[in-house]
Scaffold this active site. Structure first.
Site, PDB file in Angstrom:
ATOM      1  N   ARG A   1       0.764  -1.150  -0.005  1.00 26.23           N
ATOM      2  CA  ARG A   1      -0.013  -0.141  -0.116  1.00 26.23           C
ATOM      3  C   ARG A   1       0.768   1.352   0.128  1.00 26.23           C
ATOM      4  NH1 ARG A   1      -5.806  -1.027   1.748  1.00 26.23           N
ATOM      5  NH2 ARG A   1      -5.821  -2.722   0.496  1.00 26.23           N
TER       6      ARG A   1
ATOM      7  N   ARG B   1      -3.440   6.622   1.239  1.00 32.41           N
ATOM      8  CA  ARG B   1      -4.065   8.045   1.644  1.00 32.41           C
ATOM      9  C   ARG B   1      -2.935   8.595   2.712  1.00 32.41           C
ATOM     10  NH1 ARG B   1      -9.641   5.995   3.728  1.00 32.41           N
ATOM     11  NH2 ARG B   1      -8.562   3.989   3.578  1.00 32.41           N
TER      12      ARG B   1
ATOM     13  N   ARG C   1      -6.190  11.337  -6.229  1.00 32.53           N
ATOM     14  CA  ARG C   1      -7.619  10.375  -6.151  1.00 32.53           C
ATOM     15  C   ARG C   1      -8.680  11.304  -6.158  1.00 32.53           C
ATOM     16  NH1 ARG C   1     -10.858   8.954  -1.980  1.00 32.53           N
ATOM     17  NH2 ARG C   1     -11.305   6.768  -1.726  1.00 32.53           N
TER      18      ARG C   1
ATOM     19  N   ASP D   1      -6.773  -3.044  -7.679  1.00 35.21           N
ATOM     20  CA  ASP D   1      -7.300  -3.564  -6.657  1.00 35.21           C
ATOM     21  C   ASP D   1      -7.509  -5.171  -6.542  1.00 35.21           C
ATOM     22  OD1 ASP D   1      -8.158  -2.677  -3.593  1.00 35.21           O
ATOM     23  OD2 ASP D   1      -9.625  -4.269  -4.399  1.00 35.21           O
TER      24      ASP D   1
ATOM     25  N   TYR E   1     -14.783 -12.096  -0.527  1.00 36.41           N
ATOM     26  CA  TYR E   1     -15.464 -10.924  -0.789  1.00 36.41           C
ATOM     27  C   TYR E   1     -16.851 -11.215  -1.764  1.00 36.41           C
ATOM     28  CZ  TYR E   1     -11.620  -8.454   1.214  1.00 36.41           C
ATOM     29  OH  TYR E   1     -10.665  -7.962   2.349  1.00 36.41           O
TER      30      TYR E   1
HETATM   31  O1  1CP Z   1      -0.010  -1.894  -2.481  1.00 30.63           O
HETATM   32  C1  1CP Z   1      -0.299  -1.073  -3.257  1.00 30.63           C
HETATM   33  O2  1CP Z   1      -0.081   0.303  -2.949  1.00 30.63           O
HETATM   34  C2  1CP Z   1      -1.063  -1.312  -4.570  1.00 30.63           C
HETATM   35  C3  1CP Z   1      -2.317  -1.203  -4.536  1.00 30.63           C
HETATM   36  C4  1CP Z   1      -3.157  -2.189  -3.885  1.00 30.63           C
HETATM   37  C5  1CP Z   1      -3.490  -3.364  -3.550  1.00 30.63           C
HETATM   38  C6  1CP Z   1      -2.080  -4.436  -3.646  1.00 30.63           C
HETATM   39  C7  1CP Z   1      -4.575  -1.711  -3.484  1.00 30.63           C
HETATM   40  C8  1CP Z   1      -4.995  -0.137  -3.372  1.00 30.63           C
HETATM   41  N1  1CP Z   1      -5.276  -2.854  -2.878  1.00 30.63           N
HETATM   42  C9  1CP Z   1      -4.500  -3.888  -2.944  1.00 30.63           C
HETATM   43  C10 1CP Z   1      -4.637  -5.305  -2.548  1.00 30.63           C
HETATM   44  C11 1CP Z   1      -5.939  -5.575  -1.854  1.00 30.63           C
HETATM   45  N2  1CP Z   1      -7.115  -4.933  -1.777  1.00 30.63           N
HETATM   46  C12 1CP Z   1      -6.071  -6.503  -0.859  1.00 30.63           C
HETATM   47  C13 1CP Z   1      -4.922  -7.449  -0.403  1.00 30.63           C
HETATM   48  C14 1CP Z   1      -3.838  -6.901   0.436  1.00 30.63           C
HETATM   49  C15 1CP Z   1      -4.371  -6.626   1.749  1.00 30.63           C
HETATM   50  O3  1CP Z   1      -4.518  -7.385   2.869  1.00 30.63           O
HETATM   51  O4  1CP Z   1      -4.243  -5.244   2.114  1.00 30.63           O
HETATM   52  C16 1CP Z   1      -7.335  -6.716  -0.277  1.00 30.63           C
HETATM   53  C17 1CP Z   1      -7.868  -7.404   0.909  1.00 30.63           C
HETATM   54  C18 1CP Z   1      -8.110  -5.535  -0.954  1.00 30.63           C
HETATM   55  C19 1CP Z   1      -9.420  -5.165  -0.702  1.00 30.63           C
HETATM   56  C20 1CP Z   1      -9.667  -3.689  -0.323  1.00 30.63           C
HETATM   57  N3  1CP Z   1      -9.613  -2.619  -1.330  1.00 30.63           N
HETATM   58  C21 1CP Z   1      -9.998  -3.190   1.138  1.00 30.63           C
HETATM   59  C22 1CP Z   1     -10.029  -4.086   2.215  1.00 30.63           C
HETATM   60  C23 1CP Z   1     -11.353  -4.429   2.411  1.00 30.63           C
HETATM   61  C24 1CP Z   1     -11.712  -4.966   4.009  1.00 30.63           C
HETATM   62  O5  1CP Z   1     -12.289  -4.368   4.732  1.00 30.63           O
HETATM   63  O6  1CP Z   1     -11.480  -6.383   4.130  1.00 30.63           O
HETATM   64  C25 1CP Z   1      -9.930  -1.796   0.867  1.00 30.63           C
HETATM   65  C26 1CP Z   1     -10.380  -0.750   1.780  1.00 30.63           C
HETATM   66  C27 1CP Z   1      -9.665  -1.617  -0.686  1.00 30.63           C
HETATM   67  C28 1CP Z   1      -9.503  -0.343  -1.208  1.00 30.63           C
HETATM   68  C29 1CP Z   1      -8.104   0.311  -1.527  1.00 30.63           C
HETATM   69  N4  1CP Z   1      -7.362  -0.526  -2.315  1.00 30.63           N
HETATM   70  C30 1CP Z   1      -6.221   0.284  -2.646  1.00 30.63           C
HETATM   71  C31 1CP Z   1      -6.166   1.244  -1.777  1.00 30.63           C
HETATM   72  C32 1CP Z   1      -5.293   2.508  -1.916  1.00 30.63           C
HETATM   73  C33 1CP Z   1      -7.638   1.296  -1.055  1.00 30.63           C
HETATM   74  C34 1CP Z   1      -8.103   2.405  -0.369  1.00 30.63           C
HETATM   75  C35 1CP Z   1      -8.847   3.338  -0.911  1.00 30.63           C
HETATM   76  C36 1CP Z   1      -8.695   4.674  -0.989  1.00 30.63           C
HETATM   77  O7  1CP Z   1      -9.245   5.041   0.043  1.00 30.63           O
HETATM   78  O8  1CP Z   1      -8.022   5.414  -1.997  1.00 30.63           O
END
Ligand code: 1CP
Length: 342
Positions: A23, A27, A36, A73, A150
């Protein structure tokens, strides 16, 4: 081969490990929040190749990480398969649910995913041109089990209860869903490699809730199948597997799946991992991401302890999970300095 991250993945023990962060585009960075806002919302950012490439590059410019991870994502794959997907501000993702054989019938066939995912491949093409020569481009996808949790619950869950319930009541149908996601993931990651990804990572964020035979069937077997298929098409592509919170099941995971590197969360100690996991090859990890919020002397001592304890073999320095929005960017710079001077 000069890129440090690729050298570690090839099994080389380096004096200083390559560094990147899960990540890392996110943010906690003001420049990310600005881009964003320009995109409108998170999904529009994912599907806008210029802006997605821009946010991928931001942490590279600021910190000089050795790896740049594609901005996208894991939930784009269910969406490409026909599920509805949206994000609720302050809460997280929502999806239409898949709970019966009838729901499957509504999904698209796996070959059709590229139509929707094409912008992601464009992002990688831009990045392979714009990244500094020493930076490795990392593609990724969710592991079938994690993506299925999911798709079944329609949202993130603490204990993956709905997916476990589905698995217990109808293991055969559940397996069909896992197979479908496995096939889609193979096509998606192959296309990412063709577009310029130099390594791919498979995120199994919820692997820790699978035990015994379930872990074998739904964490290990799909990873093995994806990795074998990718290596058949792209023999030199390295793969990082992240069976998060696998605990003892980290042992032998690389050998059993063919992964070149196993990413560790911070529930295992790096000393334990050196003895039990790194014996089979490269490991990645595993500083607790809370240190990026709290900083101070503990951040430095922990980053250096991890670096030193994994110095005897191939290692990529990373956090144990993603950096959180409340992290202080200055702590990231302190972490890098600590690792490089350990
Ligand atoms: O790592 C990076 O910078 C690259 C981008 C990336 C990756 C690899 C994002 C951007 N998401 C992911 C993978 C991801 N997404 C996973 C696997 C890794 C982990 O466990 O963190 C999972 C479970 C998700 C699902 C997801 N997407 C969630 C979690 C939901 C939950 O409560 O279970 C969330 C909050 C997101 C949104 C998201 N994805 C990425 C970002 C930067 C965000 C936040 C969105 C924002 O507000 O900008």
């Amino acid at each position: 081969m000069t890129k440090l991250l690729l050298r570690a993945l090839a099994g080389e023990t380096l004096p200083t490990p390559p560094i990147w962060m899960m990540r890392q585009a996110g943010r906690y960075l003001p420049e990310y929040r600005a881009t964003r806002a320009k995109a409108g919302d998170f999904l529009s950012l994912c599907y806008n190749p210029e802006l997605a490439a821009e946010v991928t590059l931001q942490p590279i410019r600021r910190f000089g990480f050795d790896g740049a991870i594609l901005f996208a994502d894991i939930l784009l794959v269910p969406q490409a398969l026909g599920a509805d997907l949206w994000f609720v501000t302050g809460e997280g993702p929502r999806l239409s649910t898949i709970t019966s054989a009838k729901d499957f019938a509504q999904l698209k066939s796996v070959e059709d995913i590229h139509e929707r995912l094409n912008p992601i491949y464009q992002t990688l093409k831009i990045l392979s041109k714009e990244l500094p020569r020493e930076t490795t481009l990392i593609g990724f996808a969710g592991a079938p089990w994690t993506v299925a949790t999911y798709m079944i619950a329609g949202r993130g869950t603490k204990d993956q209860g709905p997916a476990h319930a589905f698995k217990s009541t109808d293991r055969a149908t559940f397996s069909v869903l896992i197979d479908l996601i496995t096939e889609a993931t193979i096509l998606y990651l192959s296309a990412q490699i063709e577009a310029g990804a130099e390594v791919v990572k498979i995120f199994d964020s919820w692997a820790g809730s699978l035990k015994g035979r379930d872990f074998d069937d739904f964490a290990l077997a799909p990873a093995k199948r994806i990795i074998a298929a990718l290596k058949e098409r792209h023999p030199s592509i390295p793969v990082i597997a992240f069976p998060r919170e696998a605990g003892d099941r980290y042992i032998g995971f690389a050998k059993a799946t063919g992964a070149d590197c196993v990413a560790l969360d911070n529930s295992v100690s790096s000393e334990w991992a050196a003895e039990n996991v790194q014996v089979d090859g490269c490991v990645q990890g595993n500083l607790a991401s809370g240190h990026m919020v709290t900083g101070g002397p503990d951040l430095v001592s922990e980053a250096q302890r991890i670096t030193r304890s994994l110095r005897g073999g191939p290692h990529i320095f990373n956090l144990g999970h993603g950096i959180t929005p409340d992290a202080d960017p200055d702590n990231v710079a302190r972490m890098i300095e600590a690792v490089r001077t350990a």
